[in-house]
Write a protein that holds these residues in place. Structure first.
Motif, PDB file in Angstrom:
ATOM      1  N   PHE A 142       0.849  -1.194   0.000  1.00  0.00           N
ATOM      2  CA  PHE A 142       0.000   0.000   0.000  1.00  0.00           C
ATOM      3  C   PHE A 142       0.882   1.241   0.000  1.00  0.00           C
ATOM      4  O   PHE A 142       1.684   1.441   0.915  1.00  0.00           O
ATOM      5  CB  PHE A 142      -0.915   0.001   1.225  1.00  0.00           C
ATOM      6  CG  PHE A 142      -1.948   1.094   1.220  1.00  0.00           C
ATOM      7  CD1 PHE A 142      -3.162   0.920   0.571  1.00  0.00           C
ATOM      8  CD2 PHE A 142      -1.705   2.306   1.860  1.00  0.00           C
ATOM      9  CE1 PHE A 142      -4.116   1.929   0.557  1.00  0.00           C
ATOM     10  CE2 PHE A 142      -2.649   3.311   1.851  1.00  0.00           C
ATOM     11  CZ  PHE A 142      -3.853   3.124   1.205  1.00  0.00           C
ATOM     12  N   SER A 143       0.748   2.055  -1.049  1.00  0.00           N
ATOM     13  CA  SER A 143       1.485   3.316  -1.130  1.00  0.00           C
ATOM     14  C   SER A 143       0.795   4.349  -0.258  1.00  0.00           C
ATOM     15  O   SER A 143      -0.290   4.846  -0.600  1.00  0.00           O
ATOM     16  CB  SER A 143       1.538   3.798  -2.594  1.00  0.00           C
ATOM     17  OG  SER A 143       2.192   5.043  -2.690  1.00  0.00           O
ATOM     18  N   ASP A 144       1.414   4.671   0.883  1.00  0.00           N
ATOM     19  CA  ASP A 144       0.784   5.488   1.916  1.00  0.00           C
ATOM     20  C   ASP A 144       1.177   6.950   1.737  1.00  0.00           C
ATOM     21  O   ASP A 144       2.307   7.346   2.024  1.00  0.00           O
ATOM     22  CB  ASP A 144       1.220   4.984   3.290  1.00  0.00           C
ATOM     23  CG  ASP A 144       0.353   5.500   4.404  1.00  0.00           C
ATOM     24  OD1 ASP A 144      -0.816   5.843   4.137  1.00  0.00           O
ATOM     25  OD2 ASP A 144       0.829   5.560   5.550  1.00  0.00           O
ATOM     26  N   ALA A 145       0.261   7.751   1.230  1.00  0.00           N
ATOM     27  CA  ALA A 145       0.538   9.159   0.935  1.00  0.00           C
ATOM     28  C   ALA A 145       0.496   9.992   2.207  1.00  0.00           C
ATOM     29  O   ALA A 145      -0.433   9.874   3.011  1.00  0.00           O
ATOM     30  CB  ALA A 145      -0.475   9.693  -0.077  1.00  0.00           C
ATOM     31  N   SER A 146       1.480  10.849   2.385  1.00  0.00           N
ATOM     32  CA  SER A 146       1.568  11.646   3.600  1.00  0.00           C
ATOM     33  C   SER A 146       0.418  12.631   3.733  1.00  0.00           C
ATOM     34  O   SER A 146       0.042  13.008   4.841  1.00  0.00           O
ATOM     35  CB  SER A 146       2.903  12.403   3.632  1.00  0.00           C
ATOM     36  OG  SER A 146       3.019  13.280   2.523  1.00  0.00           O
ATOM     37  N   TRP A 147      -0.164  13.051   2.605  1.00  0.00           N
ATOM     38  CA  TRP A 147      -1.243  14.050   2.665  1.00  0.00           C
ATOM     39  C   TRP A 147      -2.604  13.415   2.918  1.00  0.00           C
ATOM     40  O   TRP A 147      -3.571  14.103   3.166  1.00  0.00           O
ATOM     41  CB  TRP A 147      -1.274  14.908   1.411  1.00  0.00           C
ATOM     42  CG  TRP A 147      -1.286  14.155   0.104  1.00  0.00           C
ATOM     43  CD1 TRP A 147      -2.375  13.887  -0.668  1.00  0.00           C
ATOM     44  CD2 TRP A 147      -0.156  13.621  -0.596  1.00  0.00           C
ATOM     45  NE1 TRP A 147      -2.005  13.190  -1.788  1.00  0.00           N
ATOM     46  CE2 TRP A 147      -0.639  13.022  -1.776  1.00  0.00           C
ATOM     47  CE3 TRP A 147       1.214  13.592  -0.340  1.00  0.00           C
ATOM     48  CZ2 TRP A 147       0.203  12.401  -2.698  1.00  0.00           C
ATOM     49  CZ3 TRP A 147       2.038  12.966  -1.263  1.00  0.00           C
ATOM     50  CH2 TRP A 147       1.545  12.387  -2.417  1.00  0.00           C
ATOM     51  N   LYS A 151       9.381  -1.213  -2.232  1.00  0.00           N
ATOM     52  CA  LYS A 151       8.637  -2.298  -2.864  1.00  0.00           C
ATOM     53  C   LYS A 151       9.600  -3.232  -3.599  1.00  0.00           C
ATOM     54  O   LYS A 151       9.502  -4.461  -3.486  1.00  0.00           O
ATOM     55  CB  LYS A 151       7.613  -1.699  -3.828  1.00  0.00           C
ATOM     56  CG  LYS A 151       6.838  -2.704  -4.645  1.00  0.00           C
ATOM     57  CD  LYS A 151       5.838  -1.984  -5.554  1.00  0.00           C
ATOM     58  CE  LYS A 151       6.556  -1.272  -6.687  1.00  0.00           C
ATOM     59  NZ  LYS A 151       5.593  -0.634  -7.631  1.00  0.00           N
ATOM     60  N   ALA A 152      10.536  -2.647  -4.345  1.00  0.00           N
ATOM     61  CA  ALA A 152      11.505  -3.449  -5.099  1.00  0.00           C
ATOM     62  C   ALA A 152      12.385  -4.271  -4.170  1.00  0.00           C
ATOM     63  O   ALA A 152      12.667  -5.449  -4.428  1.00  0.00           O
ATOM     64  CB  ALA A 152      12.357  -2.544  -5.977  1.00  0.00           C
ATOM     65  N   LEU A 153      12.827  -3.651  -3.072  1.00  0.00           N
ATOM     66  CA  LEU A 153      13.677  -4.371  -2.128  1.00  0.00           C
ATOM     67  C   LEU A 153      12.954  -5.569  -1.534  1.00  0.00           C
ATOM     68  O   LEU A 153      13.535  -6.659  -1.397  1.00  0.00           O
ATOM     69  CB  LEU A 153      14.130  -3.426  -1.013  1.00  0.00           C
ATOM     70  CG  LEU A 153      15.188  -2.384  -1.381  1.00  0.00           C
ATOM     71  CD1 LEU A 153      15.402  -1.415  -0.216  1.00  0.00           C
ATOM     72  CD2 LEU A 153      16.508  -3.065  -1.761  1.00  0.00           C
ATOM     73  N   ILE A 180      -0.421  -9.009  -3.757  1.00  0.00           N
ATOM     74  CA  ILE A 180      -1.014  -8.003  -4.644  1.00  0.00           C
ATOM     75  C   ILE A 180      -0.168  -6.742  -4.564  1.00  0.00           C
ATOM     76  O   ILE A 180       0.081  -6.224  -3.464  1.00  0.00           O
ATOM     77  CB  ILE A 180      -2.476  -7.707  -4.236  1.00  0.00           C
ATOM     78  CG1 ILE A 180      -3.309  -8.997  -4.263  1.00  0.00           C
ATOM     79  CG2 ILE A 180      -3.091  -6.666  -5.162  1.00  0.00           C
ATOM     80  CD1 ILE A 180      -4.688  -8.835  -3.633  1.00  0.00           C
ATOM     81  N   ILE A 181       0.276  -6.247  -5.720  1.00  0.00           N
ATOM     82  CA  ILE A 181       1.228  -5.123  -5.758  1.00  0.00           C
ATOM     83  C   ILE A 181       0.639  -3.998  -6.611  1.00  0.00           C
ATOM     84  O   ILE A 181       0.889  -3.898  -7.816  1.00  0.00           O
ATOM     85  CB  ILE A 181       2.585  -5.578  -6.328  1.00  0.00           C
ATOM     86  CG1 ILE A 181       3.054  -6.866  -5.644  1.00  0.00           C
ATOM     87  CG2 ILE A 181       3.623  -4.478  -6.189  1.00  0.00           C
ATOM     88  CD1 ILE A 181       4.214  -7.552  -6.334  1.00  0.00           C
TER      89      ILE A 181
END
Length: 587
Positions: free
Chosen positions: A76-81, A119-121, A131-132
């Motif tokens: 999950f790409s967690d956006a700071s805003w 994510k790559a690491l 799921i990506i």
């Protein structure tokens, strides 16, 4: 023949009952386009999938439910805003997904500013989630076998097949097919391309300085915008609103948080106007020339030199803050909210948030804004010509650990969440009757979606009308977030558009055109590996020099030849030769 931008969008937005019609388009902005004939992309026309005996779950168009509880892991790409909070899982989006499908998403949160790297690491370290999502470039994971060739499995995804067929997506999906005839990312698919990113200006100040942008934007150039901003700054200095040493433009989506070291959104927009890729769109630096029917390294071309010269002009002239390319996004926003700057990048999901920031910084009623159609360079094209969005990779780990039958079951859940009308509506709007309802639009008499009285949503561009009782639907519950992208047909893409946004897209459609697709061609695994070996140091070099040219740390006049030589030393000509060899072989 030029193709006007989004000619059907407003018609669809205003005539909701026609939204399901199969209007077709064919755009893409993939710079690399290394593919083969995409036999794997030809999927049969979808019908309601039959329910097989003893599957242990129901699936089909707009349907998925597991008989037994099941858990799937997801990055999950967690956006700071709009950071993810516990409430999203206890009573928000993830709770509702579980209620409707009996699926729990086990989320690994990764800060959006470092999402691609971490994510790559984790994927390369064998710690991938199943799921990506939020994947723009799957190249690094294909040859190593870390992700499945999803094109081998889309026949099990009825909602995906339905959209693919209805909106004639074959040519678009072809742009992500690899040399083996397969693709490895489930793309977000749109009926039409949208030029989402543009600029928001302080219209009150521009008009006070003598500039009505609505009369200029039809065919204005970047040089003309520069002249306007010089005039606006002179006015502001004369009124004591700023000093001569101040900058009146300090942008976001270009710096440390989201610029990715390449100049981000702003350089992408300017460069596209000069027929070259840069910023977020840099890719391999390669571009196709239709006149010569050849590929060339655009990052050392005369057009690229003209692009960086124009961008540098804004900084050298004291208009654009060089901190644009180093600062975080909040810093850029706050300068605009305080009235220190008068122009800033914006997209449709953040438009309302920018207005709320101005309300807090300047006070409601103390300013006026205008969404511009951004300037032209050498062409009339928008920077966007893609009907594909970021997408979802599926880890090979999932197939190995689940086994084929349960792997197909998970894909059918993914199909429901990302591709069904029901899944798209839930992820974007929340629950009908609880978060939104259909209402009758007074101007048109048509049924449209509207949030209930308890909610507003910055992600949908819907402002609060009563801040004492309303909460932001995205901040509180996780709806309208970027991990579940805004693909869909025109009605789905525009069902939250305010009159201001509708007007902007109408002007884009009238004033600009869509860039033709670059041609696709095949490459071998060895060729892909060679390209990747050349690409990383070469493009890192291009990005470093580009930012130095733009910010004035290097002289475009004196240092250009040294820059070109540095790219040649890093195999730019070898890349050109290989591209044309592959392209000519595919004719």
């Amino acid at each position: 023949m030029k193709k006007k931008v989004l000619s059907l969008v407003l018609c669809v937005a205003m005539v909701v009952s026609l939204a399901a019609c199969g209007n077709k388009g064919k755009e893409s902005n993939n710079n690399n386009n290394i593919t083969n004939e995409p036999t794997a992309t030809k999927v049969p026309e979808a019908t309601q999938a039959p329910v097989e005996e003893k599957l242990g779950y129901e699936f089909g168009l707009n349907t998925f439910h597991s008989d037994e509880p099941v858990t799937y892991s997801m990055f999950f790409s967690d956006a700071s805003w709009y950071p993810m909070v516990e409430r999203w899982e206890t009573e928000g989006l993830f709770a509702k997904i579980k209620e409707l499908t009996n699926v729990t998403l086990e989320v690994t949160k990764i800060d959006s500013g470092d999402y691609d790297n971490k994510k790559a690491l984790m994927i390369n370290g064998g710690e991938s989630a199943y799921i990506i999502p939020k994947t723009y470039d799957e190249s690094a994971f294909v040859d190593g076998g870390a992700v499945v060739a999803v094109s081998d499995w889309v026949q099990y995804m009825p909602n995906y097949q339905d959209f693919y067929t209805k909106y004639n997506m074959e040519a678009d999906v072809k742009t992500i097919v690899r040399a083996d005839g397969k693709y490895y990312r489930l793309p977000g698919m749109k009926e039409s391309a949208l030029q989402d990113y543009t600029f928001l200006i302080r219209d009150d100040i521009f008009k006070a300085a003598g500039y009505d942008v609505s009369t200029l934007e039809n065919d204005w150039t970047w040089d003309e915008l520069y002249d306007v901003l010089v005039g606006v700054k002179a006015y502001m200095v004369s009124k004591g609103m700023c000093k001569e040493s101040d900058y009146i433009w300090s942008d976001l989506w270009c710096g440390t948080e989201s610029g990715q070291g390449n100049g981000g959104n702003l350089l992408k927009l300017i460069a596209a106007s000069y027929d070259v890729p840069s910023g977020w769109a840099i890719g391999n630096g390669m571009q196709y020339d239709a006149e010569t029917d050849q590929w060339y390294f655009a990052s050392t071309s005369d057009d690229y030199k003209e692009f960086v010269t124009v961008a540098n002009k804004y900084i050298a002239g004291g208009i654009l803050d060089p901190e644009t390319f180093t600062q975080d996004d909040v810093t850029a926003n706050n300068k605009f909210y305080r009235g220190e700057t008068v122009i800033i990048s914006v997209n449709r999901s953040q438009y309302t948030a920018w207005l709320q920031g101005l309300d807090e910084g300047l006070g409601a009623g103390n300013y006026a804004t205008y969404l511009t159609v951004y300037p032209r360079g050498k062409n009339e094209y928008t920077s966007e010509n893609s009907r594909l969005e970021n997408g979802v990779m599926i880890a090979s780990k999932a197939l190995k650990e689940l086994g084929e039958d349960d792997f197909i079951k998970m894909l059918r859940f993914v199909d429901w969440l990302w591709y069904s009308d029901a899944g798209k509506t839930l992820a974007k709007w929340g629950v009908e009757g609880e978060h939104w309802n259909y209402v009758t639009d007074e101007a048109t008499g048509l049924k449209v979606k509207a949030l209930t009285e308890n909610w507003f949503c910055g992600g949908l561009g819907i402002a609060a009308t009563d801040e004492t009782k309303q909460k932001d639907l995205r901040l509180e519950l996780g709806y309208a977030g970027g991990n579940f992208w805004y693909g869909g047909n025109n009605e789905q893409l525009t069902d939250n558009f305010t009159p201001v946004m509708q007007d902007y897209y109408a002007r884009v459609a009238e004033y600009r055109a869509i860039r033709p697709l670059n041609p696709s061609f095949s490459s071998t695994e060895d060729e892909n590996e060679q390209i990747n070996l050349w690409k990383t140091p070469l493009i890192d070099n291009v990005n470093a020099w580009t930012l130095k040219f733009v910010t004035g740390q290097m002289s475009i006049t004196n240092d250009w030849d040294a820059y070109v030589a540095s790219c040649q030393n890093l195999n730019s000509q070898n890349l050109v030769d290989l591209y044309n060899e592959m392209y000519n072989r595919s004719k």
